[in-house]
Design a protein around this motif. Structure first.
Motif, PDB file in Angstrom:
ATOM      1  N   VAL A  86      37.141  50.908  57.809  1.00  0.00           N
ATOM      2  CA  VAL A  86      35.972  51.417  57.088  1.00  0.00           C
ATOM      3  C   VAL A  86      36.363  52.620  56.235  1.00  0.00           C
ATOM      4  CG1 VAL A  86      33.769  52.625  57.404  1.00  0.00           C
ATOM      5  CG2 VAL A  86      34.239  50.538  58.688  1.00  0.00           C
ATOM      6  N   ASN A  87      37.176  53.508  56.807  1.00  0.00           N
ATOM      7  CA  ASN A  87      37.611  54.689  56.064  1.00  0.00           C
ATOM      8  C   ASN A  87      38.474  54.303  54.860  1.00  0.00           C
ATOM      9  OD1 ASN A  87      37.980  57.584  55.660  1.00  0.00           O
ATOM     10  ND2 ASN A  87      40.058  57.283  56.415  1.00  0.00           N
ATOM     11  N   ILE A  88      39.370  53.344  55.042  1.00  0.00           N
ATOM     12  CA  ILE A  88      40.246  52.908  53.958  1.00  0.00           C
ATOM     13  C   ILE A  88      39.442  52.302  52.805  1.00  0.00           C
ATOM     14  CG2 ILE A  88      41.987  51.180  53.311  1.00  0.00           C
ATOM     15  CD1 ILE A  88      43.196  51.627  56.139  1.00  0.00           C
ATOM     16  N   LEU A  89      38.452  51.489  53.122  1.00  0.00           N
ATOM     17  CA  LEU A  89      37.659  50.826  52.087  1.00  0.00           C
ATOM     18  C   LEU A  89      36.823  51.819  51.287  1.00  0.00           C
ATOM     19  CD1 LEU A  89      36.499  47.677  54.061  1.00  0.00           C
ATOM     20  CD2 LEU A  89      38.171  47.763  52.211  1.00  0.00           C
ATOM     21  N   GLY A  90      36.351  52.874  51.942  1.00  0.00           N
ATOM     22  CA  GLY A  90      35.644  53.932  51.239  1.00  0.00           C
ATOM     23  C   GLY A  90      34.289  53.524  50.688  1.00  0.00           C
ATOM     24  N   SER A  91      33.632  54.501  50.075  1.00  0.00           N
ATOM     25  CA  SER A  91      32.285  54.262  49.545  1.00  0.00           C
ATOM     26  C   SER A  91      32.307  53.500  48.226  1.00  0.00           C
ATOM     27  CB  SER A  91      31.559  55.599  49.354  1.00  0.00           C
ATOM     28  OG  SER A  91      32.291  56.448  48.488  1.00  0.00           O
ATOM     29  N   THR A  92      33.427  53.545  47.503  1.00  0.00           N
ATOM     30  CA  THR A  92      33.597  52.730  46.296  1.00  0.00           C
ATOM     31  C   THR A  92      34.967  52.078  46.353  1.00  0.00           C
ATOM     32  OG1 THR A  92      34.507  54.582  45.004  1.00  0.00           O
ATOM     33  CG2 THR A  92      32.131  54.237  44.906  1.00  0.00           C
ATOM     34  N   LEU A  93      35.012  50.815  45.990  1.00  0.00           N
ATOM     35  CA  LEU A  93      36.254  50.048  46.012  1.00  0.00           C
ATOM     36  C   LEU A  93      36.408  49.369  44.659  1.00  0.00           C
ATOM     37  CD1 LEU A  93      37.626  47.800  48.835  1.00  0.00           C
ATOM     38  CD2 LEU A  93      37.492  46.906  46.515  1.00  0.00           C
ATOM     39  N   THR A  94      37.532  49.601  43.997  1.00  0.00           N
ATOM     40  CA  THR A  94      37.767  49.045  42.668  1.00  0.00           C
ATOM     41  C   THR A  94      39.091  48.295  42.644  1.00  0.00           C
ATOM     42  OG1 THR A  94      36.575  50.889  41.657  1.00  0.00           O
ATOM     43  CG2 THR A  94      37.979  49.578  40.209  1.00  0.00           C
ATOM     44  N   VAL A  95      39.064  47.101  42.093  1.00  0.00           N
ATOM     45  CA  VAL A  95      40.261  46.265  41.957  1.00  0.00           C
ATOM     46  C   VAL A  95      40.549  46.095  40.468  1.00  0.00           C
ATOM     47  CG1 VAL A  95      41.315  44.023  42.445  1.00  0.00           C
ATOM     48  CG2 VAL A  95      39.713  45.041  44.087  1.00  0.00           C
ATOM     49  N   ALA A  96      41.808  46.224  40.064  1.00  0.00           N
ATOM     50  CA  ALA A  96      42.168  46.127  38.650  1.00  0.00           C
ATOM     51  C   ALA A  96      43.438  45.319  38.455  1.00  0.00           C
ATOM     52  CB  ALA A  96      42.359  47.523  38.057  1.00  0.00           C
ATOM     53  N   LEU A  97      43.440  44.485  37.425  1.00  0.00           N
ATOM     54  CA  LEU A  97      44.630  43.777  36.973  1.00  0.00           C
ATOM     55  C   LEU A  97      44.829  44.109  35.500  1.00  0.00           C
ATOM     56  CD1 LEU A  97      43.396  41.857  39.337  1.00  0.00           C
ATOM     57  CD2 LEU A  97      44.971  40.155  38.399  1.00  0.00           C
ATOM     58  N   PRO A  98      46.012  44.583  35.105  1.00  0.00           N
ATOM     59  CA  PRO A  98      46.255  44.903  33.704  1.00  0.00           C
ATOM     60  C   PRO A  98      46.639  43.653  32.914  1.00  0.00           C
ATOM     61  CG  PRO A  98      48.207  45.394  34.962  1.00  0.00           C
ATOM     62  CD  PRO A  98      47.175  44.911  35.955  1.00  0.00           C
ATOM     63  N   ASP A  99      46.696  43.796  31.599  1.00  0.00           N
ATOM     64  CA  ASP A  99      47.172  42.725  30.740  1.00  0.00           C
ATOM     65  C   ASP A  99      48.592  42.354  31.161  1.00  0.00           C
ATOM     66  OD1 ASP A  99      47.452  40.920  28.686  1.00  0.00           O
ATOM     67  OD2 ASP A  99      47.940  42.435  27.181  1.00  0.00           O
ATOM     68  N   GLN A 100      48.835  41.052  31.363  1.00  0.00           N
ATOM     69  CA  GLN A 100      50.148  40.593  31.838  1.00  0.00           C
ATOM     70  C   GLN A 100      50.272  39.109  31.611  1.00  0.00           C
ATOM     71  OE1 GLN A 100      50.169  40.434  36.419  1.00  0.00           O
ATOM     72  NE2 GLN A 100      48.348  41.675  35.970  1.00  0.00           N
ATOM     73  N   ASN A 101      51.496  38.617  31.696  1.00  0.00           N
ATOM     74  CA  ASN A 101      51.758  37.188  31.606  1.00  0.00           C
ATOM     75  C   ASN A 101      51.930  36.643  33.021  1.00  0.00           C
ATOM     76  OD1 ASN A 101      51.846  36.910  28.706  1.00  0.00           O
ATOM     77  ND2 ASN A 101      53.812  37.995  28.752  1.00  0.00           N
ATOM     78  N   PHE A 102      51.009  35.793  33.434  1.00  0.00           N
ATOM     79  CA  PHE A 102      51.080  35.234  34.775  1.00  0.00           C
ATOM     80  C   PHE A 102      52.101  34.097  34.782  1.00  0.00           C
ATOM     81  CE2 PHE A 102      46.834  37.058  34.459  1.00  0.00           C
ATOM     82  CZ  PHE A 102      46.811  37.847  35.593  1.00  0.00           C
ATOM     83  N   GLY A 103      52.999  34.158  35.731  1.00  0.00           N
ATOM     84  CA  GLY A 103      54.028  33.132  35.806  1.00  0.00           C
ATOM     85  C   GLY A 103      54.822  33.271  37.078  1.00  0.00           C
ATOM     86  N   ALA A 104      56.144  33.251  36.917  1.00  0.00           N
ATOM     87  CA  ALA A 104      57.012  33.299  38.098  1.00  0.00           C
ATOM     88  C   ALA A 104      56.995  34.664  38.771  1.00  0.00           C
ATOM     89  CB  ALA A 104      58.436  32.934  37.697  1.00  0.00           C
ATOM     90  N   ASP A 105      56.799  35.728  37.995  1.00  0.00           N
ATOM     91  CA  ASP A 105      56.798  37.065  38.578  1.00  0.00           C
ATOM     92  C   ASP A 105      55.514  37.320  39.359  1.00  0.00           C
ATOM     93  OD1 ASP A 105      59.238  37.575  37.401  1.00  0.00           O
ATOM     94  OD2 ASP A 105      58.342  38.463  35.599  1.00  0.00           O
ATOM     95  N   ALA A 106      55.606  38.192  40.346  1.00  0.00           N
ATOM     96  CA  ALA A 106      54.430  38.559  41.136  1.00  0.00           C
ATOM     97  C   ALA A 106      53.437  39.290  40.237  1.00  0.00           C
ATOM     98  CB  ALA A 106      54.834  39.446  42.302  1.00  0.00           C
ATOM     99  N   PRO A 107      52.140  39.071  40.430  1.00  0.00           N
ATOM    100  CA  PRO A 107      51.146  39.725  39.577  1.00  0.00           C
ATOM    101  C   PRO A 107      51.112  41.235  39.803  1.00  0.00           C
ATOM    102  CG  PRO A 107      50.080  38.610  41.425  1.00  0.00           C
ATOM    103  CD  PRO A 107      51.522  38.184  41.437  1.00  0.00           C
ATOM    104  N   ILE A 108      50.724  41.955  38.761  1.00  0.00           N
ATOM    105  CA  ILE A 108      50.558  43.408  38.835  1.00  0.00           C
ATOM    106  C   ILE A 108      49.078  43.684  39.106  1.00  0.00           C
ATOM    107  CG2 ILE A 108      50.804  45.590  37.596  1.00  0.00           C
ATOM    108  CD1 ILE A 108      52.835  44.149  35.775  1.00  0.00           C
ATOM    109  N   TYR A 109      48.793  44.527  40.086  1.00  0.00           N
ATOM    110  CA  TYR A 109      47.405  44.819  40.435  1.00  0.00           C
ATOM    111  C   TYR A 109      47.316  46.158  41.145  1.00  0.00           C
ATOM    112  CZ  TYR A 109      48.879  43.361  45.080  1.00  0.00           C
ATOM    113  OH  TYR A 109      49.542  43.257  46.277  1.00  0.00           O
ATOM    114  N   GLY A 110      46.108  46.653  41.256  1.00  0.00           N
ATOM    115  CA  GLY A 110      45.895  47.901  41.972  1.00  0.00           C
ATOM    116  C   GLY A 110      44.505  47.948  42.579  1.00  0.00           C
ATOM    117  N   VAL A 111      44.358  48.763  43.606  1.00  0.00           N
ATOM    118  CA  VAL A 111      43.073  48.959  44.283  1.00  0.00           C
ATOM    119  C   VAL A 111      42.852  50.457  44.434  1.00  0.00           C
ATOM    120  CG1 VAL A 111      41.710  48.520  46.362  1.00  0.00           C
ATOM    121  CG2 VAL A 111      43.345  46.794  45.555  1.00  0.00           C
ATOM    122  N   ILE A 112      41.641  50.910  44.111  1.00  0.00           N
ATOM    123  CA  ILE A 112      41.272  52.320  44.251  1.00  0.00           C
ATOM    124  C   ILE A 112      40.073  52.406  45.181  1.00  0.00           C
ATOM    125  CG2 ILE A 112      40.576  54.431  43.061  1.00  0.00           C
ATOM    126  CD1 ILE A 112      41.604  53.142  40.467  1.00  0.00           C
TER     127      ILE A 112
END
Length: 228
Positions: free
Chosen positions: A94-120
């Motif tokens: 519960v503490n980790i998830l926090g009162s606001t949770l935001t997920v973001a993916l930047p502009d990228q080419n999806f393919g063989a490489d692992a996707p770039i992403y972040g969570v705040i």
């Protein structure tokens, strides 16, 4: 449960607006924070952005039923999870998830490489959240970047994107955002997808008769507000 909706057509957009009364939102017992400040301050080249407010409160409310359901599978107990992750459940989660949770993916080419992403997230105790999540990820062998930026906990696929999330941007001012997402000042949840950035992944496979129409779409978004 009652639902009313309207579809509106404008030269610049198509909108579906609706109101739901009763059902899952009735008697929540808490008010999620209003506003989508984390979403609007993501980097300008964000491909997909999602913000959910009040997830910590909703998990606290739902945990007894969720825990019973998990243990009913017979695969493990909550005590097993706590031991394996080194967490106190549900408190640390519960503490980790926090009162606001935001997920973001930047502009990228999806393919063989692992996707770039972040969570705040915005935990009540951000230092403890960093410690408990870091320990759990080490146990799981997940090579993610975990860091703190003021009152925010950042988890990213790599340190470079974590740094970009700390710097932030003005996603809320990107052309098409306001039209797609709507009023962010009172919203408790929001989603934004920049189709202009995404279209390179599907443009070549579009049927000829649909190509001009699909490529003319700039963005898609959603926002919602909970109220008693």
């Amino acid at each position: 449960l009652r639902f009313a909706a309207a579809v509106r057509f404008d030269p610049d957009y198509v909108e579906l607006a609706g109101v739901i009364r009763g059902g899952a939102t009735a008697g929540m017992g808490f008010d999620p924070p209003a506003g989508l400040g984390q979403l609007t301050s993501l980097p300008d080249d964000t491909l997909v952005g999602i913000q959910v407010n009040g997830y910590d409160q909703s998990l606290t409310k739902a945990w007894p039923g969720l825990a019973t359901g998990l243990e009913s599978t017979g695969a493990f107990t909550i005590a097993d999870l706590e031991k394996g992750l080194g967490m106190r459940l549900p408190d640390d989660l519960v503490n980790i998830l926090g009162s606001t949770l935001t997920v973001a993916l930047p502009d990228q080419n999806f393919g063989a490489d692992a996707p770039i992403y972040g969570v705040i997230t915005t935990p009540k105790d951000v230092s403890e959240a960093e410690r408990s999540l870091g320990a759990a990820l080490d146990t799981l062998g997940a090579p993610l970047s975990v860091s703190v930026d003021g009152a925010k906990l950042l988890v990213a696929s790599d340190e470079a994107y974590a740094t970009r999330l700390k710097t932030g941007g003005r996603l809320g001012s990107v052309d098409g955002f306001a039209t797609a997402v709507g009023d962010v000042s009172k919203a408790t949840n929001g989603v934004y997808v920049n189709l202009d950035l995404l279209e390179k992944s599907y443009a070549d496979s579009l049927p000829a008769q649909w190509k001009d129409f699909v490529l003319a779409l700039k963005s898609v978004g959603m926002s919602s507000t909970w109220s008693d």
